[in-house]
Motif scaffolding. Structure first.
Motif: not given
Length: 414
Positions: A208-214, A320-326, A405-414
Protein backbone atom coordinates in the motif's frame (compact mmCIF):
# COMPACT_ATOMS: atom_id res chain seq x y z
CA UNK A 1 1.62 -15.49 -21.89
CA UNK A 2 4.80 -13.70 -23.06
CA UNK A 3 5.16 -10.36 -21.30
CA UNK A 4 5.35 -8.31 -24.51
CA UNK A 5 2.09 -9.87 -25.70
CA UNK A 6 0.44 -9.10 -22.36
CA UNK A 7 1.61 -5.48 -22.51
CA UNK A 8 0.29 -5.08 -26.06
CA UNK A 9 -3.11 -6.50 -25.09
CA UNK A 10 -3.28 -4.33 -21.99
CA UNK A 11 -2.36 -1.10 -23.78
CA UNK A 12 -4.98 -1.80 -26.43
CA UNK A 13 -7.54 -1.59 -23.62
CA UNK A 14 -6.36 1.87 -22.48
CA UNK A 15 -9.31 3.57 -24.16
CA UNK A 16 -10.77 6.07 -24.21
CA UNK A 17 -7.93 8.46 -23.45
CA UNK A 18 -8.49 10.76 -20.49
CA UNK A 19 -9.95 14.20 -21.29
CA UNK A 20 -7.69 17.25 -21.36
CA UNK A 21 -7.64 20.21 -18.99
CA UNK A 22 -5.77 23.50 -18.82
CA UNK A 23 -3.37 24.03 -15.93
CA UNK A 24 -0.81 26.66 -15.06
CA UNK A 25 2.67 25.95 -16.41
CA UNK A 26 3.99 26.11 -12.85
CA UNK A 27 1.75 23.14 -12.00
CA UNK A 28 2.34 20.97 -15.07
CA UNK A 29 5.46 19.04 -14.02
CA UNK A 30 5.02 15.34 -14.82
CA UNK A 31 1.78 15.87 -16.75
CA UNK A 32 1.28 14.63 -20.31
CA UNK A 33 0.91 17.37 -22.92
CA UNK A 34 -2.38 17.25 -24.85
CA UNK A 35 -1.40 19.76 -27.56
CA UNK A 36 1.55 20.60 -29.78
CA UNK A 37 3.29 23.74 -28.52
CA UNK A 38 4.09 25.97 -31.50
CA UNK A 39 6.35 28.94 -30.96
CA UNK A 40 5.08 32.33 -32.03
CA UNK A 41 8.50 33.92 -31.68
CA UNK A 42 12.19 33.38 -32.23
CA UNK A 43 14.42 32.52 -29.25
CA UNK A 44 16.67 34.37 -28.89
CA UNK A 45 15.02 37.13 -30.94
CA UNK A 46 18.36 38.80 -31.85
CA UNK A 47 22.04 37.93 -31.74
CA UNK A 48 23.16 38.39 -28.14
CA UNK A 49 26.22 38.06 -25.98
CA UNK A 50 27.03 34.77 -24.27
CA UNK A 51 29.52 36.48 -21.92
CA UNK A 52 30.22 39.62 -19.95
CA UNK A 53 32.92 41.39 -21.94
CA UNK A 54 33.37 43.63 -24.97
CA UNK A 55 31.69 43.59 -28.37
CA UNK A 56 34.28 44.32 -31.04
CA UNK A 57 34.95 44.32 -34.75
CA UNK A 58 37.37 41.49 -35.56
CA UNK A 59 39.08 43.71 -38.12
CA UNK A 60 40.14 46.04 -35.28
CA UNK A 61 41.83 43.21 -33.35
CA UNK A 62 44.25 41.72 -35.88
CA UNK A 63 47.00 41.27 -33.27
CA UNK A 64 47.05 40.80 -29.49
CA UNK A 65 47.18 44.06 -27.55
CA UNK A 66 44.88 46.15 -29.72
CA UNK A 67 43.58 49.16 -27.74
CA UNK A 68 40.03 50.31 -28.46
CA UNK A 69 38.02 53.22 -27.13
CA UNK A 70 34.94 52.06 -25.20
CA UNK A 71 32.14 53.93 -26.92
CA UNK A 72 29.04 52.55 -25.21
CA UNK A 73 27.76 50.31 -22.45
CA UNK A 74 25.03 47.73 -23.25
CA UNK A 75 23.36 45.94 -20.31
CA UNK A 76 20.87 43.12 -20.98
CA UNK A 77 17.50 44.51 -21.98
CA UNK A 78 18.89 47.56 -23.79
CA UNK A 79 19.81 48.15 -27.44
CA UNK A 80 23.09 49.79 -28.35
CA UNK A 81 24.03 51.97 -31.28
CA UNK A 82 26.00 50.82 -34.35
CA UNK A 83 29.61 50.10 -33.41
CA UNK A 84 32.08 52.45 -35.09
CA UNK A 85 35.45 51.24 -36.33
CA UNK A 86 38.17 51.40 -33.69
CA UNK A 87 35.74 51.22 -30.79
CA UNK A 88 34.38 48.55 -28.45
CA UNK A 89 31.11 48.25 -26.54
CA UNK A 90 31.06 47.10 -22.92
CA UNK A 91 28.44 44.34 -23.08
CA UNK A 92 26.80 41.98 -20.61
CA UNK A 93 25.44 38.46 -20.91
CA UNK A 94 22.16 38.40 -22.83
CA UNK A 95 22.51 41.90 -24.26
CA UNK A 96 21.83 42.41 -27.97
CA UNK A 97 24.93 42.57 -30.17
CA UNK A 98 25.24 46.06 -31.68
CA UNK A 99 25.24 46.46 -35.43
CA UNK A 100 28.81 46.30 -36.79
CA UNK A 101 30.20 44.04 -34.03
CA UNK A 102 31.09 40.49 -35.06
CA UNK A 103 32.66 39.03 -31.90
CA UNK A 104 32.61 39.26 -28.12
CA UNK A 105 35.79 39.11 -26.07
CA UNK A 106 35.14 37.97 -22.51
CA UNK A 107 36.37 40.36 -19.88
CA UNK A 108 39.01 37.91 -18.61
CA UNK A 109 40.86 38.42 -21.93
CA UNK A 110 40.92 42.21 -21.64
CA UNK A 111 42.50 44.99 -19.59
CA UNK A 112 40.34 48.05 -19.05
CA UNK A 113 41.76 51.53 -18.48
CA UNK A 114 39.62 54.23 -16.89
CA UNK A 115 39.59 57.73 -18.35
CA UNK A 116 37.90 60.68 -16.69
CA UNK A 117 34.88 61.93 -18.57
CA UNK A 118 34.54 58.81 -20.76
CA UNK A 119 34.02 55.06 -20.61
CA UNK A 120 37.75 54.61 -20.97
CA UNK A 121 39.62 52.22 -23.23
CA UNK A 122 40.23 48.48 -23.33
CA UNK A 123 43.21 46.43 -24.43
CA UNK A 124 42.24 43.19 -26.20
CA UNK A 125 44.77 40.52 -25.21
CA UNK A 126 43.76 37.94 -27.82
CA UNK A 127 42.89 37.76 -31.48
CA UNK A 128 39.15 37.02 -31.48
CA UNK A 129 37.49 34.77 -34.03
CA UNK A 130 34.46 36.03 -35.91
CA UNK A 131 31.29 34.96 -34.10
CA UNK A 132 32.91 34.00 -30.81
CA UNK A 133 30.71 34.26 -27.71
CA UNK A 134 27.73 35.33 -29.80
CA UNK A 135 24.45 33.45 -29.43
CA UNK A 136 22.68 33.65 -32.77
CA UNK A 137 19.05 34.59 -33.22
CA UNK A 138 16.79 31.49 -33.42
CA UNK A 139 19.60 29.09 -32.43
CA UNK A 140 17.22 27.79 -29.74
CA UNK A 141 13.77 28.19 -31.29
CA UNK A 142 12.52 29.57 -34.60
CA UNK A 143 9.06 31.05 -35.01
CA UNK A 144 6.68 28.30 -36.13
CA UNK A 145 8.71 25.47 -34.58
CA UNK A 146 6.85 22.73 -32.71
CA UNK A 147 8.95 22.88 -29.56
CA UNK A 148 7.01 20.28 -27.54
CA UNK A 149 4.83 17.61 -29.08
CA UNK A 150 1.50 16.25 -27.92
CA UNK A 151 2.11 13.15 -25.82
CA UNK A 152 5.32 14.43 -24.23
CA UNK A 153 5.61 14.00 -20.48
CA UNK A 154 6.58 17.39 -19.13
CA UNK A 155 9.84 17.81 -17.25
CA UNK A 156 11.22 20.87 -15.45
CA UNK A 157 13.27 21.70 -18.58
CA UNK A 158 10.16 21.37 -20.77
CA UNK A 159 8.25 23.76 -18.49
CA UNK A 160 11.05 26.30 -18.83
CA UNK A 161 10.98 25.90 -22.62
CA UNK A 162 7.21 26.41 -22.70
CA UNK A 163 7.58 29.55 -20.60
CA UNK A 164 10.36 30.83 -22.88
CA UNK A 165 7.88 31.01 -25.77
CA UNK A 166 5.15 32.63 -23.68
CA UNK A 167 2.93 29.78 -22.44
CA UNK A 168 1.67 30.41 -18.92
CA UNK A 169 -0.99 27.67 -19.20
CA UNK A 170 -0.84 24.27 -20.87
CA UNK A 171 -3.35 21.74 -22.15
CA UNK A 172 -2.60 18.41 -20.44
CA UNK A 173 -4.36 15.10 -19.84
CA UNK A 174 -6.44 14.98 -16.71
CA UNK A 175 -4.79 13.15 -13.84
CA UNK A 176 -5.86 9.49 -13.73
CA UNK A 177 -8.00 8.67 -10.71
CA UNK A 178 -6.74 5.41 -9.29
CA UNK A 179 -8.23 3.45 -6.41
CA UNK A 180 -5.98 1.18 -4.36
CA UNK A 181 -7.54 -1.88 -2.80
CA UNK A 182 -5.69 -4.44 -0.72
CA UNK A 183 -7.17 -7.81 0.16
CA UNK A 184 -6.15 -10.24 2.85
CA UNK A 185 -7.09 -10.78 6.47
CA UNK A 186 -3.40 -11.28 7.21
CA UNK A 187 -2.63 -7.61 6.42
CA UNK A 188 -2.24 -5.01 9.15
CA UNK A 189 -1.16 -1.38 8.97
CA UNK A 190 2.04 -0.04 10.50
CA UNK A 191 1.17 2.06 13.53
CA UNK A 192 -2.02 0.16 14.26
CA UNK A 193 -0.33 -2.95 15.62
CA UNK A 194 3.11 -2.95 17.27
CA UNK A 195 5.60 -5.54 15.99
CA UNK A 196 5.54 -7.43 19.30
CA UNK A 197 1.71 -7.58 19.17
CA UNK A 198 1.49 -9.11 15.70
CA UNK A 199 -0.66 -12.22 15.54
CA UNK A 200 0.75 -15.39 13.98
CA UNK A 201 0.52 -15.11 10.19
CA UNK A 202 -0.02 -11.33 10.19
CA UNK A 203 2.12 -9.09 7.98
CA UNK A 204 2.39 -5.35 7.52
CA UNK A 205 0.85 -3.98 4.32
CA UNK A 206 3.98 -2.69 2.60
CA UNK A 207 2.42 -2.78 -0.89
CA UNK A 208 0.00 0.00 0.00
CA UNK A 209 2.85 2.38 0.76
CA UNK A 210 5.01 1.90 -2.32
CA UNK A 211 1.95 1.71 -4.61
CA UNK A 212 0.70 5.12 -3.52
CA UNK A 213 4.16 6.59 -4.00
CA UNK A 214 4.43 5.10 -7.50
CA UNK A 215 1.03 6.51 -8.43
CA UNK A 216 1.91 9.98 -7.18
CA UNK A 217 5.11 9.93 -9.23
CA UNK A 218 3.01 9.15 -12.31
CA UNK A 219 0.82 12.17 -11.66
CA UNK A 220 -2.20 10.16 -10.51
CA UNK A 221 -4.82 10.96 -7.91
CA UNK A 222 -4.53 7.98 -5.57
CA UNK A 223 -7.65 7.01 -3.63
CA UNK A 224 -6.74 4.53 -0.92
CA UNK A 225 -9.63 2.19 -0.12
CA UNK A 226 -7.71 0.36 2.57
CA UNK A 227 -7.80 -3.35 3.27
CA UNK A 228 -10.91 -5.26 2.22
CA UNK A 229 -11.81 -8.36 4.25
CA UNK A 230 -11.37 -11.71 2.53
CA UNK A 231 -15.08 -12.08 1.81
CA UNK A 232 -16.74 -12.14 -1.57
CA UNK A 233 -19.58 -9.75 -0.65
CA UNK A 234 -17.16 -7.18 0.81
CA UNK A 235 -14.95 -7.39 -2.28
CA UNK A 236 -17.90 -6.94 -4.68
CA UNK A 237 -19.19 -3.89 -2.80
CA UNK A 238 -15.74 -2.26 -2.61
CA UNK A 239 -15.15 -2.76 -6.34
CA UNK A 240 -18.62 -1.50 -7.31
CA UNK A 241 -18.26 1.72 -5.33
CA UNK A 242 -14.69 2.37 -6.51
CA UNK A 243 -15.65 1.91 -10.17
CA UNK A 244 -18.04 4.88 -10.05
CA UNK A 245 -15.34 7.37 -9.03
CA UNK A 246 -12.12 6.11 -10.62
CA UNK A 247 -10.50 5.38 -13.96
CA UNK A 248 -8.56 2.40 -12.64
CA UNK A 249 -8.73 0.13 -9.63
CA UNK A 250 -5.52 -1.61 -8.59
CA UNK A 251 -5.85 -4.63 -6.35
CA UNK A 252 -2.91 -6.35 -4.71
CA UNK A 253 -3.36 -9.93 -3.65
CA UNK A 254 -6.43 -11.93 -4.51
CA UNK A 255 -5.60 -12.82 -8.12
CA UNK A 256 -4.29 -16.32 -7.57
CA UNK A 257 -6.36 -19.49 -7.52
CA UNK A 258 -6.43 -19.67 -3.71
CA UNK A 259 -9.72 -20.48 -2.02
CA UNK A 260 -9.77 -17.17 -0.12
CA UNK A 261 -8.92 -14.98 -3.14
CA UNK A 262 -12.17 -13.23 -4.09
CA UNK A 263 -11.10 -10.65 -6.68
CA UNK A 264 -11.60 -13.07 -9.53
CA UNK A 265 -15.14 -14.04 -8.51
CA UNK A 266 -16.08 -10.42 -7.76
CA UNK A 267 -14.94 -9.19 -11.18
CA UNK A 268 -16.77 -12.00 -12.93
CA UNK A 269 -19.90 -10.92 -11.10
CA UNK A 270 -19.54 -7.21 -11.88
CA UNK A 271 -18.08 -7.18 -15.39
CA UNK A 272 -15.20 -8.41 -17.51
CA UNK A 273 -12.25 -10.47 -16.26
CA UNK A 274 -9.13 -11.83 -17.91
CA UNK A 275 -6.73 -13.79 -15.76
CA UNK A 276 -3.26 -14.05 -17.22
CA UNK A 277 -0.39 -16.29 -16.25
CA UNK A 278 2.61 -14.24 -17.33
CA UNK A 279 5.96 -15.56 -18.46
CA UNK A 280 7.58 -13.16 -16.00
CA UNK A 281 9.55 -13.68 -12.81
CA UNK A 282 8.75 -12.27 -10.32
CA UNK A 283 5.11 -11.57 -11.14
CA UNK A 284 3.37 -14.54 -12.72
CA UNK A 285 -0.32 -13.89 -11.84
CA UNK A 286 -1.98 -10.81 -13.32
CA UNK A 287 -5.63 -9.92 -13.88
CA UNK A 288 -7.33 -7.35 -16.08
CA UNK A 289 -10.98 -6.50 -15.72
CA UNK A 290 -13.50 -3.78 -16.49
CA UNK A 291 -16.54 -2.77 -14.45
CA UNK A 292 -19.38 -0.84 -16.15
CA UNK A 293 -20.35 2.48 -14.55
CA UNK A 294 -23.88 3.69 -13.98
CA UNK A 295 -23.09 7.42 -14.17
CA UNK A 296 -23.52 10.07 -16.85
CA UNK A 297 -21.08 12.12 -18.91
CA UNK A 298 -17.48 11.31 -18.10
CA UNK A 299 -18.73 8.88 -15.45
CA UNK A 300 -20.22 6.68 -18.18
CA UNK A 301 -18.31 3.82 -19.74
CA UNK A 302 -16.29 1.53 -17.54
CA UNK A 303 -13.56 1.49 -14.92
CA UNK A 304 -10.45 -0.56 -15.60
CA UNK A 305 -9.19 -3.01 -12.99
CA UNK A 306 -5.73 -4.53 -12.69
CA UNK A 307 -5.01 -7.28 -10.21
CA UNK A 308 -1.43 -7.61 -9.04
CA UNK A 309 0.16 -10.42 -7.05
CA UNK A 310 0.52 -9.97 -3.31
CA UNK A 311 4.25 -10.64 -2.90
CA UNK A 312 5.93 -7.21 -2.61
CA UNK A 313 8.55 -7.53 -5.34
CA UNK A 314 6.08 -9.24 -7.70
CA UNK A 315 3.58 -6.45 -7.09
CA UNK A 316 6.23 -3.75 -7.55
CA UNK A 317 7.53 -5.19 -10.82
CA UNK A 318 4.17 -5.97 -12.40
CA UNK A 319 3.20 -2.36 -11.67
CA UNK A 320 6.34 -1.06 -13.39
CA UNK A 321 6.10 -3.37 -16.41
CA UNK A 322 2.33 -3.34 -17.00
CA UNK A 323 0.40 -0.76 -14.97
CA UNK A 324 2.85 2.09 -15.50
CA UNK A 325 2.66 1.96 -19.33
CA UNK A 326 -1.11 1.47 -19.08
CA UNK A 327 -1.54 4.65 -17.03
CA UNK A 328 0.76 6.63 -19.31
CA UNK A 329 -1.16 5.40 -22.37
CA UNK A 330 -4.45 6.50 -20.76
CA UNK A 331 -2.89 9.98 -20.54
CA UNK A 332 -1.84 9.90 -24.20
CA UNK A 333 1.91 9.62 -23.54
CA UNK A 334 3.97 8.93 -26.64
CA UNK A 335 6.76 7.02 -24.86
CA UNK A 336 5.74 4.36 -22.38
CA UNK A 337 8.20 1.46 -22.82
CA UNK A 338 11.30 0.95 -20.62
CA UNK A 339 14.55 2.16 -22.17
CA UNK A 340 17.25 -0.42 -21.38
CA UNK A 341 20.99 0.07 -21.77
CA UNK A 342 23.63 -2.54 -22.50
CA UNK A 343 25.95 -3.21 -19.56
CA UNK A 344 28.51 -5.76 -18.43
CA UNK A 345 27.48 -8.40 -15.91
CA UNK A 346 29.99 -8.86 -13.11
CA UNK A 347 28.13 -11.91 -11.81
CA UNK A 348 27.11 -15.43 -12.78
CA UNK A 349 23.46 -16.48 -13.16
CA UNK A 350 23.75 -20.08 -14.24
CA UNK A 351 20.32 -21.48 -13.35
CA UNK A 352 17.87 -19.26 -15.26
CA UNK A 353 14.13 -19.70 -15.05
CA UNK A 354 11.97 -20.70 -17.99
CA UNK A 355 10.18 -17.38 -17.56
CA UNK A 356 11.60 -13.98 -18.49
CA UNK A 357 13.38 -12.69 -15.39
CA UNK A 358 13.85 -9.22 -13.94
CA UNK A 359 16.90 -9.49 -11.71
CA UNK A 360 17.61 -6.77 -9.16
CA UNK A 361 21.10 -5.39 -9.77
CA UNK A 362 23.26 -2.38 -9.03
CA UNK A 363 25.91 -0.53 -11.00
CA UNK A 364 29.39 -0.77 -9.51
CA UNK A 365 32.45 1.49 -9.60
CA UNK A 366 34.05 -0.67 -12.30
CA UNK A 367 31.28 0.10 -14.80
CA UNK A 368 29.58 -3.28 -14.45
CA UNK A 369 26.63 -4.75 -12.60
CA UNK A 370 26.45 -6.59 -9.29
CA UNK A 371 23.53 -8.87 -8.45
CA UNK A 372 21.55 -8.87 -5.22
CA UNK A 373 22.07 -12.17 -3.46
CA UNK A 374 18.42 -13.08 -2.81
CA UNK A 375 16.12 -12.73 -5.82
CA UNK A 376 13.00 -14.01 -4.03
CA UNK A 377 9.70 -12.28 -4.85
CA UNK A 378 9.17 -11.46 -1.16
CA UNK A 379 12.51 -9.75 -0.54
CA UNK A 380 11.74 -6.03 -0.84
CA UNK A 381 15.27 -5.14 0.27
CA UNK A 382 16.38 -6.17 -3.23
CA UNK A 383 14.43 -3.22 -4.69
CA UNK A 384 15.99 -0.80 -2.22
CA UNK A 385 19.52 -2.11 -2.75
CA UNK A 386 19.29 -2.28 -6.53
CA UNK A 387 19.26 0.69 -8.88
CA UNK A 388 17.93 -1.26 -11.84
CA UNK A 389 16.72 -4.49 -13.37
CA UNK A 390 18.51 -6.98 -15.59
CA UNK A 391 15.95 -7.98 -18.22
CA UNK A 392 16.96 -11.61 -18.75
CA UNK A 393 15.31 -13.65 -21.52
CA UNK A 394 13.68 -16.97 -20.77
CA UNK A 395 16.18 -19.75 -20.07
CA UNK A 396 19.21 -17.51 -20.62
CA UNK A 397 22.27 -18.18 -18.45
CA UNK A 398 24.54 -15.23 -17.63
CA UNK A 399 28.28 -15.44 -17.04
CA UNK A 400 30.53 -12.70 -15.71
CA UNK A 401 31.65 -10.54 -18.63
CA UNK A 402 28.46 -11.06 -20.65
CA UNK A 403 26.56 -8.03 -21.94
CA UNK A 404 23.06 -7.79 -20.49
CA UNK A 405 20.04 -5.52 -20.90
CA UNK A 406 19.76 -3.20 -17.88
CA UNK A 407 16.75 -1.00 -17.09
CA UNK A 408 17.67 1.80 -14.65
CA UNK A 409 14.97 2.17 -12.02
CA UNK A 410 15.28 5.94 -12.27
CA UNK A 411 13.70 5.76 -15.75
CA UNK A 412 10.69 3.86 -14.36
CA UNK A 413 10.06 5.66 -11.09
CA UNK A 414 9.70 9.21 -12.38
Amino acid sequence: MPLDEAIAQLLAKAQPALPAERVGTFDADGRVLAQDLVSGLTVPPRDNSAMDGYAVRVADCAAPGAVLQVAQRIPAGTVGTPLAAGTAARIFTGAQIPEGADAVVMQEDTVATAQEGSLGSVRIEIVPAAGQWIRRADEDVASGDVVLKKGERLTPAALGLAASIGFDRLQVARRPRVALLSTGDELVMPGEVAPEAMKPGAIYNSNRFFMRALLHRLGCEANDLGIVPDRRDATIEALREAAERNDLIITTGGVSVGEEDHIRAALQTLGELQLWSLSMKPGKPFAYGAIPRSGRGEAQGHCHVTGLPGNPVSSFLTFLMLVRPFLLTLQGAARVAPEPVAMRADFDWLRPDKRREFLRARRNAQGGLDLFGNQSSGVLTSMVWGDGLVDNPSGHAIRAGDTVSFIPLATLLG
